[in-house]
Design a protein around this motif. Structure first.
Motif, short mmCIF file in Angstrom:
data_model
loop_
_atom_site.label_atom_id
_atom_site.label_comp_id
_atom_site.label_asym_id
_atom_site.label_seq_id
_atom_site.Cartn_x
_atom_site.Cartn_y
_atom_site.Cartn_z
N TRP A 51 0.83 -1.20 0.00
CA TRP A 51 0.00 0.00 0.00
C TRP A 51 0.87 1.26 0.00
O TRP A 51 0.57 2.23 -0.69
CB TRP A 51 -0.92 -0.01 1.22
N PHE A 52 1.97 1.25 0.79
CA PHE A 52 2.89 2.39 0.79
C PHE A 52 3.43 2.63 -0.62
O PHE A 52 3.57 3.77 -1.06
CB PHE A 52 4.07 2.15 1.73
N ALA A 53 3.75 1.56 -1.34
CA ALA A 53 4.28 1.71 -2.70
C ALA A 53 3.22 2.31 -3.63
O ALA A 53 3.55 3.12 -4.51
CB ALA A 53 4.74 0.36 -3.22
N TRP A 54 1.97 1.93 -3.45
CA TRP A 54 0.91 2.50 -4.28
C TRP A 54 0.72 3.98 -3.97
O TRP A 54 0.58 4.80 -4.87
CB TRP A 54 -0.39 1.73 -4.04
N VAL A 55 0.71 4.34 -2.68
CA VAL A 55 0.53 5.73 -2.29
C VAL A 55 1.70 6.58 -2.77
O VAL A 55 1.53 7.73 -3.16
CB VAL A 55 0.37 5.84 -0.75
N GLU A 56 2.90 5.99 -2.78
CA GLU A 56 4.09 6.74 -3.21
C GLU A 56 3.95 7.22 -4.65
O GLU A 56 4.47 8.28 -5.01
CB GLU A 56 5.33 5.85 -3.08
N GLN A 57 3.25 6.51 -5.47
CA GLN A 57 3.13 6.85 -6.89
C GLN A 57 2.05 7.89 -7.17
O GLN A 57 1.89 8.30 -8.32
CB GLN A 57 2.82 5.59 -7.69
N MET A 63 3.99 10.60 -1.71
CA MET A 63 5.37 10.19 -1.41
C MET A 63 5.71 10.52 0.03
O MET A 63 6.31 9.70 0.74
CB MET A 63 6.33 10.90 -2.37
N VAL A 64 5.32 11.70 0.47
CA VAL A 64 5.58 12.10 1.86
C VAL A 64 4.85 11.17 2.82
O VAL A 64 5.43 10.70 3.82
CB VAL A 64 5.17 13.57 2.09
N LEU A 65 3.60 10.86 2.54
CA LEU A 65 2.83 9.96 3.39
C LEU A 65 3.43 8.55 3.40
O LEU A 65 3.47 7.89 4.45
CB LEU A 65 1.37 9.91 2.94
N ALA A 66 3.86 8.08 2.27
CA ALA A 66 4.43 6.73 2.19
C ALA A 66 5.71 6.62 3.01
O ALA A 66 5.89 5.67 3.78
CB ALA A 66 4.70 6.36 0.73
N ASP A 116 9.19 -9.99 -6.72
CA ASP A 116 8.78 -10.38 -5.38
C ASP A 116 7.28 -10.71 -5.37
O ASP A 116 6.54 -10.25 -6.21
CB ASP A 116 9.04 -9.25 -4.39
N VAL A 117 6.88 -11.48 -4.38
CA VAL A 117 5.48 -11.82 -4.25
C VAL A 117 4.66 -10.59 -3.89
O VAL A 117 3.68 -10.27 -4.53
CB VAL A 117 5.29 -12.94 -3.20
N VAL A 118 5.08 -9.86 -2.87
CA VAL A 118 4.34 -8.69 -2.43
C VAL A 118 5.17 -7.42 -2.60
O VAL A 118 4.67 -6.39 -3.03
CB VAL A 118 3.90 -8.85 -0.95
N PHE A 119 6.44 -7.50 -2.27
CA PHE A 119 7.31 -6.32 -2.33
C PHE A 119 7.64 -5.98 -3.78
O PHE A 119 8.13 -6.83 -4.53
CB PHE A 119 8.61 -6.58 -1.57
N GLY A 120 7.39 -4.74 -4.15
CA GLY A 120 7.77 -4.28 -5.48
C GLY A 120 9.17 -3.68 -5.46
O GLY A 120 9.92 -3.85 -4.50
N ARG A 121 9.49 -2.96 -6.51
CA ARG A 121 10.83 -2.37 -6.60
C ARG A 121 10.85 -0.89 -6.25
O ARG A 121 11.76 -0.18 -6.63
CB ARG A 121 11.39 -2.58 -8.01
N GLN A 122 9.86 -0.42 -5.52
CA GLN A 122 9.87 0.97 -5.09
C GLN A 122 10.81 1.13 -3.90
O GLN A 122 10.99 0.21 -3.11
CB GLN A 122 8.46 1.42 -4.71
N ILE A 123 11.34 2.32 -3.77
CA ILE A 123 12.31 2.59 -2.71
C ILE A 123 11.67 2.47 -1.33
O ILE A 123 12.31 2.00 -0.39
CB ILE A 123 12.93 3.99 -2.91
N VAL A 124 10.40 2.83 -1.20
CA VAL A 124 9.74 2.75 0.10
C VAL A 124 9.71 1.30 0.60
O VAL A 124 9.80 1.05 1.81
CB VAL A 124 8.33 3.38 0.05
N ASN A 125 9.63 0.35 -0.30
CA ASN A 125 9.67 -1.06 0.11
C ASN A 125 11.03 -1.42 0.70
O ASN A 125 11.11 -2.15 1.68
CB ASN A 125 9.37 -1.97 -1.08
N TYR A 126 12.07 -0.92 0.09
CA TYR A 126 13.41 -1.19 0.61
C TYR A 126 13.67 -0.47 1.93
O TYR A 126 14.41 -0.97 2.77
CB TYR A 126 14.47 -0.82 -0.43
#
Length: 165
Positions: A51-57, A63-66, A116-126
């Motif tokens: 969800w954080f990755a979706w909000v980041e986009q 992005m600030v909220l994520a 990844d199964v759930v984790f995408g390649r967005q920086i917030v995931n890392y």
């Protein structure tokens, strides 16, 4: 002097066997619950990070909220592990939820051919993944090794001093 032992010159009462068995069973139950709580947190983490990755986009505010959500999640993970250490009077209390979180997060973040199964390649995931591993390791390392030594009622002097005074 059966039942008494010394700790740096101080006499202390040794607990009975019945209390030791009860304490051991309580420690096992508490440790199991801490491990399961860490594992549940790791599973929930996998889906909230998506969800954080979706909000980041969604733009600058997203992005600030994520990143604020990711940072608060990582801080709460550290606090939860440290509270486990306080509750169990030692590092094992911090280690068990940390181990549960890491195992569950790695299970959710298992690689396959499509990523990844759930984790995408967005920086917030890392941020959550690596920041979480860092803070649970820091929580275990900085947790007290064992129970605190009580202070004397008179004078408040520490029992760990070599002279016992």
């Amino acid at each position: 002097m059966a039942g008494l032992t010394t700790l740096r010159g101080e006499l202390r009462q040794v607990p009975s066997t019945r209390n030791d068995v009860g304490r051991t069973l309580l420690d096992i139950a508490t440790g199991t619950l801490l491990f399961l709580a860490g594992a549940a947190t790791g599973l929930v983490c996998g889906f909230t990070v998506a969800w954080f990755a979706w909000v980041e986009q969604t733009g600058t505010l997203g992005m600030v909220l994520a990143y604020a959500g990711a940072a608060s999640y990582v801080v709460m993970l550290f606090v939860g592990c440290r509270l486990g250490a306080v509750g169990m009077d030692g590092r094992v209390g911090a280690f068990l939820p940390a181990a549960g979180w890491i195992l569950a997060t790695l299970a959710v973040a298992t690689f396959n051919t499509g990523g990844d199964v759930v984790f995408g390649r967005q920086i917030v995931n890392y941020v959550v993944l690596y920041g979480g591993v860092f803070v649970v390791a820091a929580a275990v390392i900085t947790a007290p090794i064992g129970p605190r030594v009580p202070r004397r009622a008179s004078g408040g002097k520490d029992l760990t001093t070599s002279s016992g005074v």
